[in-house]
Design an enzyme around this catalytic site. Structure first.
Site, PDB file in Angstrom:
ATOM      1  N   GLU A 117      26.168   8.753 127.384  1.00  0.00           N
ATOM      2  CA  GLU A 117      24.775   9.142 127.595  1.00  0.00           C
ATOM      3  C   GLU A 117      24.251   8.645 128.940  1.00  0.00           C
ATOM      4  O   GLU A 117      23.467   9.333 129.605  1.00  0.00           O
ATOM      5  CB  GLU A 117      23.904   8.598 126.465  1.00  0.00           C
ATOM      6  CG  GLU A 117      22.464   9.070 126.491  1.00  0.00           C
ATOM      7  CD  GLU A 117      21.719   8.655 125.232  1.00  0.00           C
ATOM      8  OE1 GLU A 117      21.710   9.461 124.273  1.00  0.00           O
ATOM      9  OE2 GLU A 117      21.178   7.532 125.196  1.00  0.00           O
ATOM     10  N   ASP A 131      26.897  14.215 113.130  1.00  0.00           N
ATOM     11  CA  ASP A 131      26.127  13.576 112.045  1.00  0.00           C
ATOM     12  C   ASP A 131      24.682  14.063 112.031  1.00  0.00           C
ATOM     13  O   ASP A 131      23.731  13.290 112.016  1.00  0.00           O
ATOM     14  CB  ASP A 131      26.197  12.052 112.165  1.00  0.00           C
ATOM     15  CG  ASP A 131      25.824  11.538 113.537  1.00  0.00           C
ATOM     16  OD1 ASP A 131      25.747  12.345 114.491  1.00  0.00           O
ATOM     17  OD2 ASP A 131      25.604  10.313 113.674  1.00  0.00           O
ATOM     18  N   TYR A 146      33.858  10.296 110.297  1.00  0.00           N
ATOM     19  CA  TYR A 146      32.834  11.296 110.623  1.00  0.00           C
ATOM     20  C   TYR A 146      33.177  12.676 110.083  1.00  0.00           C
ATOM     21  O   TYR A 146      32.360  13.591 110.155  1.00  0.00           O
ATOM     22  CB  TYR A 146      32.611  11.348 112.131  1.00  0.00           C
ATOM     23  CG  TYR A 146      31.622  10.309 112.609  1.00  0.00           C
ATOM     24  CD1 TYR A 146      30.313  10.659 112.919  1.00  0.00           C
ATOM     25  CD2 TYR A 146      31.978   8.974 112.722  1.00  0.00           C
ATOM     26  CE1 TYR A 146      29.394   9.708 113.351  1.00  0.00           C
ATOM     27  CE2 TYR A 146      31.085   8.010 113.148  1.00  0.00           C
ATOM     28  CZ  TYR A 146      29.791   8.390 113.469  1.00  0.00           C
ATOM     29  OH  TYR A 146      28.884   7.438 113.877  1.00  0.00           O
ATOM     30  N   THR A 198      16.189   3.747 129.147  1.00  0.00           N
ATOM     31  CA  THR A 198      17.327   2.823 129.085  1.00  0.00           C
ATOM     32  C   THR A 198      18.485   3.336 129.952  1.00  0.00           C
ATOM     33  O   THR A 198      19.626   3.463 129.498  1.00  0.00           O
ATOM     34  CB  THR A 198      17.789   2.620 127.635  1.00  0.00           C
ATOM     35  OG1 THR A 198      18.076   3.897 127.047  1.00  0.00           O
ATOM     36  CG2 THR A 198      16.733   1.901 126.823  1.00  0.00           C
ATOM     37  N   ASP A 200      14.775  12.766 114.842  1.00  0.00           N
ATOM     38  CA  ASP A 200      15.073  11.812 113.773  1.00  0.00           C
ATOM     39  C   ASP A 200      13.800  11.668 112.955  1.00  0.00           C
ATOM     40  O   ASP A 200      12.753  11.270 113.493  1.00  0.00           O
ATOM     41  CB  ASP A 200      15.493  10.465 114.381  1.00  0.00           C
ATOM     42  CG  ASP A 200      15.953   9.471 113.315  1.00  0.00           C
ATOM     43  OD1 ASP A 200      15.430   9.518 112.186  1.00  0.00           O
ATOM     44  OD2 ASP A 200      16.824   8.640 113.620  1.00  0.00           O
ATOM     45  N   ILE A 206      35.718  12.361 114.164  1.00  0.00           N
ATOM     46  CA  ILE A 206      36.773  11.368 114.287  1.00  0.00           C
ATOM     47  C   ILE A 206      36.622  10.331 113.173  1.00  0.00           C
ATOM     48  O   ILE A 206      35.518   9.890 112.855  1.00  0.00           O
ATOM     49  CB  ILE A 206      36.713  10.681 115.660  1.00  0.00           C
ATOM     50  CG1 ILE A 206      36.748  11.728 116.779  1.00  0.00           C
ATOM     51  CG2 ILE A 206      37.852   9.683 115.816  1.00  0.00           C
ATOM     52  CD1 ILE A 206      38.018  12.531 116.866  1.00  0.00           C
ATOM     53  N   ASP A 223      26.216  16.282 118.413  1.00  0.00           N
ATOM     54  CA  ASP A 223      26.755  15.299 117.465  1.00  0.00           C
ATOM     55  C   ASP A 223      26.974  15.949 116.101  1.00  0.00           C
ATOM     56  O   ASP A 223      26.227  16.850 115.692  1.00  0.00           O
ATOM     57  CB  ASP A 223      25.804  14.119 117.318  1.00  0.00           C
ATOM     58  CG  ASP A 223      25.825  13.209 118.535  1.00  0.00           C
ATOM     59  OD1 ASP A 223      26.800  13.254 119.301  1.00  0.00           O
ATOM     60  OD2 ASP A 223      24.852  12.444 118.716  1.00  0.00           O
ATOM     61  N   PHE A 263      32.585  16.411 117.199  1.00  0.00           N
ATOM     62  CA  PHE A 263      33.683  15.456 117.098  1.00  0.00           C
ATOM     63  C   PHE A 263      33.625  14.786 115.730  1.00  0.00           C
ATOM     64  O   PHE A 263      32.675  14.066 115.426  1.00  0.00           O
ATOM     65  CB  PHE A 263      33.595  14.421 118.216  1.00  0.00           C
ATOM     66  CG  PHE A 263      34.085  14.952 119.533  1.00  0.00           C
ATOM     67  CD1 PHE A 263      35.352  14.622 120.001  1.00  0.00           C
ATOM     68  CD2 PHE A 263      33.292  15.795 120.294  1.00  0.00           C
ATOM     69  CE1 PHE A 263      35.818  15.125 121.203  1.00  0.00           C
ATOM     70  CE2 PHE A 263      33.747  16.306 121.495  1.00  0.00           C
ATOM     71  CZ  PHE A 263      35.011  15.970 121.958  1.00  0.00           C
TER      72      PHE A 263
END
Length: 374
Positions: free
Chosen positions: A315, A225, A138, A257, A338, A135, A223, A133
């Site tokens: 998520e 990015d 991005y 989480t 990451d 958008i 994703d 995506f």
């Protein structure tokens, strides 16, 4: 002689006795047949057909009238290959979990032979769709994403890049390998990045039913990015797969989480949960991806009607789905990393990594403190 009359009397008595016995047997046989005879038809209906009509050519003729899809199955037969023998008593990895309690493999470096897998998937002529995506701003990530994917993602296989965007003119023209194409799908934008994130499930669902089902066999949803930095191949493909979140792969349930409000459709109790899955990397067959995205979209819509929004948006709903619809394969953190977390000993390869960026400039005040402090 005097026995003639007596003999005649004896013969008559014997005949009457035989007749009585035959009559009784006949009545019994009639009763038995009338009561139980039709049940033979119930027990053996198809066998009766075979017995009465059962010449071999008749059966073959019947079979030719009703073809079976089993006759159309493609044989996947590998050619001669030389590779190290798997050792039953020497597992390739003992430092990490490689299989779940429900017998789904967790994919780590060293746990598979990519040559064998490639041979199998090439025989099947598998087509893979990769959704991203892009958008608003991005779109700046598309070129790096696609160029690194051409180098590392499903090399040698047929791939469709599906780019969802509200800015089609900003999508660069990139030269792709044979059998691969970039498809731009124009979609609406939304003011809040959270809304953009959650709408992904709805868009993937809709395009899965309308388009993807006719064009590809598997869908990989990630994703934009990010960049590929090492090989990602058919080892990831399965009916439905999720990916371990790099911030929580070593955490306990209480550290996840999850959405903890019971009134939310994404709610997961504190004593449940297997893993914490990343929202930015999942996939499977088109049918299974449709089921997953449909569940998430409907759950979000219900929460929205009740003026609720799950803590980590799409998520959170993804984690709820995978709790009660177990994935058939799980990708390790090699497939989503990451570099801000460093390089732990278990991480032999970093295949798909986050691109350093200014989050505030890209999507207005999004923070990654959650990952940094995990």
């Amino acid at each position: 002689m005097t026995t003639t009359a007596n003999g005649r009397d004896c013969g008559q008595k014997i005949s009457l006795k035989k007749l009585s016995i035959l009559l009784i047997c006949g009545v019994f046989a009639f009763f038995a047949f009338s009561r139980y005879g039709w049940k033979v038809q119930e027990w053996y209906p198809k066998y009766r057909y075979i017995i009465f009509c059962g010449e071999e050519k008749s059966l073959n003729a019947t079979a030719s009238i009703i073809p079976s899809r089993l006759d159309q199955l493609t044989e996947v037969k590998l050619e001669r290959m030389l590779y190290p023998k798997p050792e039953t008593l020497k597992p390739p990895r003992t430092d990490v979990l490689t299989i779940t309690p429900w017998l789904a493999p967790i994919v780590w470096n060293g746990t598979y032979n990519i040559d064998v897998l490639n041979a199998q998937f090439h025989k099947r002529g598998v087509r893979v769709g990769l959704t991203i995506f892009a958008i608003k701003k991005y779109t700046v990530f598309v070129q790096t994403f696609v160029e690194t994917a051409e180098k590392f993602f499903m090399v040698g296989h047929k791939v469709n890049y599906y780019v969802f965007t509200d800015r089609p003119n900003d999508i660069p023209n990139i030269t792709l390998a044979e059998g691969r194409q970039l498809v731009v799908l124009i979609v609406p934008s939304y003011q809040r990045w959270q809304e953009v994130s959650m709408r992904r499930m709805e868009m993937i669902r809709d395009f899965s039913s309308q388009r993807f089902i006719n064009e590809v066999d598997y869908l990989v949803c990630v994703d934009v990015d990010m960049r590929f930095s090492d090989e990602v191949g058919v080892e990831i493909l399965s009916d439905v797969f999720g990916t371990l979140h790099p911030g929580f792969y070593g955490a306990g349930r209480q550290g996840f989480t999850y959405e903890r409000r019971p009134e939310s459709q994404a709610f997961i109790p504190g004593d449940e949960g297997d893993f914490y899955y990343a929202g930015g990397y999942f996939g499977g067959t088109i049918e299974e991806v449709y089921k997953l995205t449909n569940f998430c979209h409907n759950a979000m819509r219900t929460d929205r009607e009740n003026k609720l929004e799950a803590v980590w948006h799409d998520e959170s709903y993804l984690n709820k789905y995978f709790l009660y619809h177990k994935p058939t394969k799980i990708l390790s953190v090699e497939y989503l990393w990451d570099n801000g977390f460093g390089v732990p000993d278990i991480l032999k390869r970093r295949r798909f990594v986050a691109v350093p960026k200014n989050h505030n400039a890209i999507r207005n005040k999004r923070s990654i403190r959650r990952l940094r402090n995990a």
